[in-house]
Design a protein around this motif. Structure first.
Motif, PDB file in Angstrom:
ATOM      1  N   LEU A  86       0.826  -1.206   0.000  1.00 20.88           N
ATOM      2  CA  LEU A  86       0.000   0.000   0.000  1.00 20.88           C
ATOM      3  C   LEU A  86       0.862   1.258   0.000  1.00 20.88           C
ATOM      4  O   LEU A  86       0.540   2.242  -0.677  1.00 20.88           O
ATOM      5  CB  LEU A  86      -0.925   0.007   1.228  1.00 20.88           C
ATOM      6  CG  LEU A  86      -2.035  -1.049   1.261  1.00 20.88           C
ATOM      7  CD1 LEU A  86      -2.778  -0.998   2.588  1.00 20.88           C
ATOM      8  CD2 LEU A  86      -3.012  -0.857   0.106  1.00 20.88           C
ATOM      9  N   LYS A  87       1.962   1.249   0.754  1.00 23.60           N
ATOM     10  CA  LYS A  87       2.825   2.423   0.815  1.00 23.60           C
ATOM     11  C   LYS A  87       3.557   2.672  -0.496  1.00 23.60           C
ATOM     12  O   LYS A  87       4.046   3.787  -0.728  1.00 23.60           O
ATOM     13  CB  LYS A  87       3.831   2.262   1.956  1.00 23.60           C
ATOM     14  CG  LYS A  87       3.178   2.372   3.338  1.00 23.60           C
ATOM     15  CD  LYS A  87       4.167   2.142   4.460  1.00 23.60           C
ATOM     16  CE  LYS A  87       3.484   2.275   5.813  1.00 23.60           C
ATOM     17  NZ  LYS A  87       4.376   1.990   6.952  1.00 23.60           N
ATOM     18  N   ASN A  88       3.622   1.665  -1.333  1.00 17.30           N
ATOM     19  CA  ASN A  88       4.262   1.819  -2.648  1.00 17.30           C
ATOM     20  C   ASN A  88       3.250   1.976  -3.785  1.00 17.30           C
ATOM     21  O   ASN A  88       3.652   2.134  -4.938  1.00 17.30           O
ATOM     22  CB  ASN A  88       5.158   0.610  -2.938  1.00 17.30           C
ATOM     23  CG  ASN A  88       6.457   0.651  -2.177  1.00 17.30           C
ATOM     24  OD1 ASN A  88       7.441   1.256  -2.605  1.00 17.30           O
ATOM     25  ND2 ASN A  88       6.465   0.010  -1.014  1.00 17.30           N
ATOM     26  N   HIS A  89       1.982   1.911  -3.453  1.00 14.51           N
ATOM     27  CA  HIS A  89       0.938   2.005  -4.481  1.00 14.51           C
ATOM     28  C   HIS A  89       0.772   3.470  -4.901  1.00 14.51           C
ATOM     29  O   HIS A  89       0.619   4.360  -4.066  1.00 14.51           O
ATOM     30  CB  HIS A  89      -0.382   1.460  -3.940  1.00 14.51           C
ATOM     31  CG  HIS A  89      -1.360   1.098  -5.025  1.00 14.51           C
ATOM     32  ND1 HIS A  89      -1.989   2.030  -5.803  1.00 14.51           N
ATOM     33  CD2 HIS A  89      -1.792  -0.122  -5.457  1.00 14.51           C
ATOM     34  CE1 HIS A  89      -2.795   1.416  -6.659  1.00 14.51           C
ATOM     35  NE2 HIS A  89      -2.687   0.111  -6.474  1.00 14.51           N
ATOM     36  N   SER A  90       0.789   3.730  -6.181  1.00 16.86           N
ATOM     37  CA  SER A  90       0.756   5.108  -6.689  1.00 16.86           C
ATOM     38  C   SER A  90      -0.576   5.810  -6.432  1.00 16.86           C
ATOM     39  O   SER A  90      -0.632   7.044  -6.411  1.00 16.86           O
ATOM     40  CB  SER A  90       1.045   5.113  -8.196  1.00 16.86           C
ATOM     41  OG  SER A  90       0.072   4.339  -8.886  1.00 16.86           O
ATOM     42  N   ALA A  91      -1.659   5.061  -6.244  1.00 14.70           N
ATOM     43  CA  ALA A  91      -2.977   5.674  -6.076  1.00 14.70           C
ATOM     44  C   ALA A  91      -3.346   5.910  -4.618  1.00 14.70           C
ATOM     45  O   ALA A  91      -4.428   6.425  -4.333  1.00 14.70           O
ATOM     46  CB  ALA A  91      -4.049   4.808  -6.738  1.00 14.70           C
ATOM     47  N   ILE A  92      -2.474   5.537  -3.685  1.00 12.80           N
ATOM     48  CA  ILE A  92      -2.745   5.708  -2.267  1.00 12.80           C
ATOM     49  C   ILE A  92      -2.094   6.992  -1.763  1.00 12.80           C
ATOM     50  O   ILE A  92      -0.940   7.279  -2.082  1.00 12.80           O
ATOM     51  CB  ILE A  92      -2.227   4.499  -1.452  1.00 12.80           C
ATOM     52  CG1 ILE A  92      -2.967   3.228  -1.853  1.00 12.80           C
ATOM     53  CG2 ILE A  92      -2.380   4.747   0.033  1.00 12.80           C
ATOM     54  CD1 ILE A  92      -4.450   3.249  -1.574  1.00 12.80           C
ATOM     55  N   TRP A 124     -15.863   8.470  -7.724  1.00 10.86           N
ATOM     56  CA  TRP A 124     -16.426   7.160  -7.392  1.00 10.86           C
ATOM     57  C   TRP A 124     -15.907   6.060  -8.301  1.00 10.86           C
ATOM     58  O   TRP A 124     -15.422   5.019  -7.851  1.00 10.86           O
ATOM     59  CB  TRP A 124     -17.957   7.241  -7.462  1.00 10.86           C
ATOM     60  CG  TRP A 124     -18.649   6.006  -6.956  1.00 10.86           C
ATOM     61  CD1 TRP A 124     -18.094   4.995  -6.205  1.00 10.86           C
ATOM     62  CD2 TRP A 124     -20.005   5.644  -7.150  1.00 10.86           C
ATOM     63  NE1 TRP A 124     -19.025   4.038  -5.921  1.00 10.86           N
ATOM     64  CE2 TRP A 124     -20.214   4.408  -6.486  1.00 10.86           C
ATOM     65  CE3 TRP A 124     -21.078   6.248  -7.805  1.00 10.86           C
ATOM     66  CZ2 TRP A 124     -21.445   3.770  -6.491  1.00 10.86           C
ATOM     67  CZ3 TRP A 124     -22.314   5.618  -7.795  1.00 10.86           C
ATOM     68  CH2 TRP A 124     -22.481   4.385  -7.137  1.00 10.86           C
ATOM     69  N   GLU A 125     -15.971   6.286  -9.596  1.00  2.22           N
ATOM     70  CA  GLU A 125     -15.562   5.251 -10.545  1.00  2.22           C
ATOM     71  C   GLU A 125     -14.095   4.890 -10.363  1.00  2.22           C
ATOM     72  O   GLU A 125     -13.726   3.704 -10.314  1.00  2.22           O
ATOM     73  CB  GLU A 125     -15.819   5.735 -11.976  1.00  2.22           C
ATOM     74  CG  GLU A 125     -15.507   4.703 -13.039  1.00  2.22           C
ATOM     75  CD  GLU A 125     -15.791   5.210 -14.436  1.00  2.22           C
ATOM     76  OE1 GLU A 125     -15.576   4.454 -15.395  1.00  2.22           O
ATOM     77  OE2 GLU A 125     -16.231   6.374 -14.569  1.00  2.22           O
ATOM     78  N   ASN A 126     -13.247   5.900 -10.250  1.00  2.00           N
ATOM     79  CA  ASN A 126     -11.816   5.651 -10.086  1.00  2.00           C
ATOM     80  C   ASN A 126     -11.510   5.031  -8.726  1.00  2.00           C
ATOM     81  O   ASN A 126     -10.628   4.174  -8.595  1.00  2.00           O
ATOM     82  CB  ASN A 126     -11.034   6.954 -10.244  1.00  2.00           C
ATOM     83  CG  ASN A 126     -11.121   7.494 -11.663  1.00  2.00           C
ATOM     84  OD1 ASN A 126     -11.581   6.812 -12.569  1.00  2.00           O
ATOM     85  ND2 ASN A 126     -10.708   8.732 -11.852  1.00  2.00           N
TER      86      ASN A 126
END
Length: 418
Positions: A341-347, A378-380
């Motif tokens: 999660l810490k490396n996820h670009s969308a977080i 919402w969709e994203n």
């Protein structure tokens, strides 16, 4: 004035008609002339006033005058002059008929009250439309405020008309209504509740136009599109409209998502239910195999060294994995989720990120993800959350873990056939 009063009288008298017939025909002729005069003046003034407003609006930089025209303010104001003329000439037309004179004077005064109400309503609607164009007031319940003023104006107008018709002084009439206040409160109960609710909603900033709210009691889940004195309209995400009583906003519980939309992220809070039978201690071979997972390599090397050092210093018998300190597959998986999660670009890295194990249930061990997506649409948001859980579900077998799943009918058939 006498020449106007008997404009037709003398001519009819010369024709030899009776006095009664002459008086009636004279009154009728004067009434027709007055009606014709009033209509002509009303038409001319209305056209001139509307054209003047249109020309002024073309050269004006503000849109307030355009709203005045669209809400028919000039049209209603134009009726004032014909009304005044009618009131002036009624005594002349009905000079010989005092009862008719009194009746039509009262009727015109009642119409004057109604015309005043029309003008005030047009002005209030103009203000409402204008305020809605101001950025600072777009999310305010303007409709509620306008309706409150309009109700007050209508009440005063209706009471004034009744007092005029009954010939009771206005103050005496209002005083007499005090005895009927209980009945009035009963009749206007919903309006009073809505009025109080609108004030509280506005003062406490509970709901704004454009807010996404969820009101399970009324089946509402969408954006607020209108707030007025009696109702709040919510456009659900399936494009249906749900109407909620305004007072329900302060008497019942609902969820307003504004805090999420104004924050820096949208919360992800969902759990994987892991089968308990798959939880185990990790041997050195298991740890070495998991070191091939790049996100865990440095963590496992550091933890393995610390654990070995502890076990060696305390002379722990490692022929049995239970002894001493050990890594577990579910614990390493929890760490993997945290690093992933810490490396996820969308977080959003500036908000809380946590993978936590909840109390075991009959459906397995909940491994909950608590984090915030940077994209709040919402969709994203749904795509990001699905992408994360797709990955984690697929990653479970690498840790010798499984998602808990109730047996299906085909599984029972397979067991029975054995």
């Amino acid at each position: 004035m006498d020449s106007i009063k008997h404009l037709v009288y003398n001519y009819l008298k010369e024709l030899g008609l009776t006095d009664t017939l002459v008086i009636n025909l004279n009154m009728l002729a004067l009434a027709l002339l007055l009606i014709l005069l009033v209509f002509i003046i009303d038409f001319v003034i209305r056209k001139l006033l509307i054209q003047a407003f249109i020309q002024f609006a073309k050269h004006s930089k503000t849109n307030f005058d355009d709203l005045l025209i669209s809400n028919k303010v000039p049209r209603n104001v134009a009726h004032i002059v014909p009304l005044l003329i009618a009131l002036e000439f009624v005594p002349i037309v009905f000079f010989d008929f005092p009862a008719f004179e009194t009746f039509f004077e009262r009727a015109l005064k009642v119409f004057a009250i109604v015309l005043t109400l029309w003008i005030v309503r047009s002005l209030l609607h103009t203000l409402k439309d204008y305020f809605k164009t101001l950025p600072n007031l777009k999310d305010k319940p303007i409709d509620s405020y306008i309706q409150v003023f309009m109700i007050f104006v209508w009440v005063v107008g209706i009471f004034s008309a009744i007092a005029l018709i009954t010939r009771i002084p206005f103050l005496n009439f209002i005083t007499g209504l005090g005895a009927a206040s209980a009945v009035i409160i009963l009749i206007f109960k919903d309006t009073i509740l809505g009025f109080v609710a609108s004030i509280q909603v506005s003062i406490n900033d509970m709901v704004r136009i454009g807010d996404w709210i969820t009101f399970e009691k009324y089946g509402a889940d969408g954006d607020v599109i209108e707030i007025n004195l009696a109702t709040v309209k919510v456009q659900n995400f399936d494009k249906t409209i749900t109407t909620i009583p305004t007072y329900a906003l302060i008497s019942d519980s609902f969820k307003n998502w504004r805090g999420m939309t104004t924050s820096d992220g949208r919360r992800i809070k969902r759990a994987l239910y892991i089968k308990q039978s798959g939880v185990k201690y990790l041997s050195d071979d298991d740890v070495n195999r998991l070191k091939n997972i790049q996100l865990l390599t440095s963590y496992l090397e550091s933890r393995q060294a610390d654990i070995k050092n502890y076990n060696t210093q305390n002379d722990i018998n490692k022929e049995l994995l239970l002894n001493g300190r050990n890594l577990t597959n579910i614990g390493v998986f929890r760490k993997y989720i945290d690093v992933y999660l810490k490396n996820h670009s969308a977080i959003n890295k500036d908000m809380m990120i946590m993978a936590r194990q909840l109390a075991p249930t009959t459906q397995g061990i909940p491994m909950e993800i608590y984090a915030f997506s940077s994209d709040k649409r919402w969709e994203n948001y749904e795509y990001i959350m699905s992408d994360i859980f797709d990955h984690l579900i697929a990653a479970l077998p690498y840790f010798d873990l499984e998602v808990f799943e109730l047996p299906s009918g085909t599984r029972f058939d397979f067991i029975a056939s054995k």
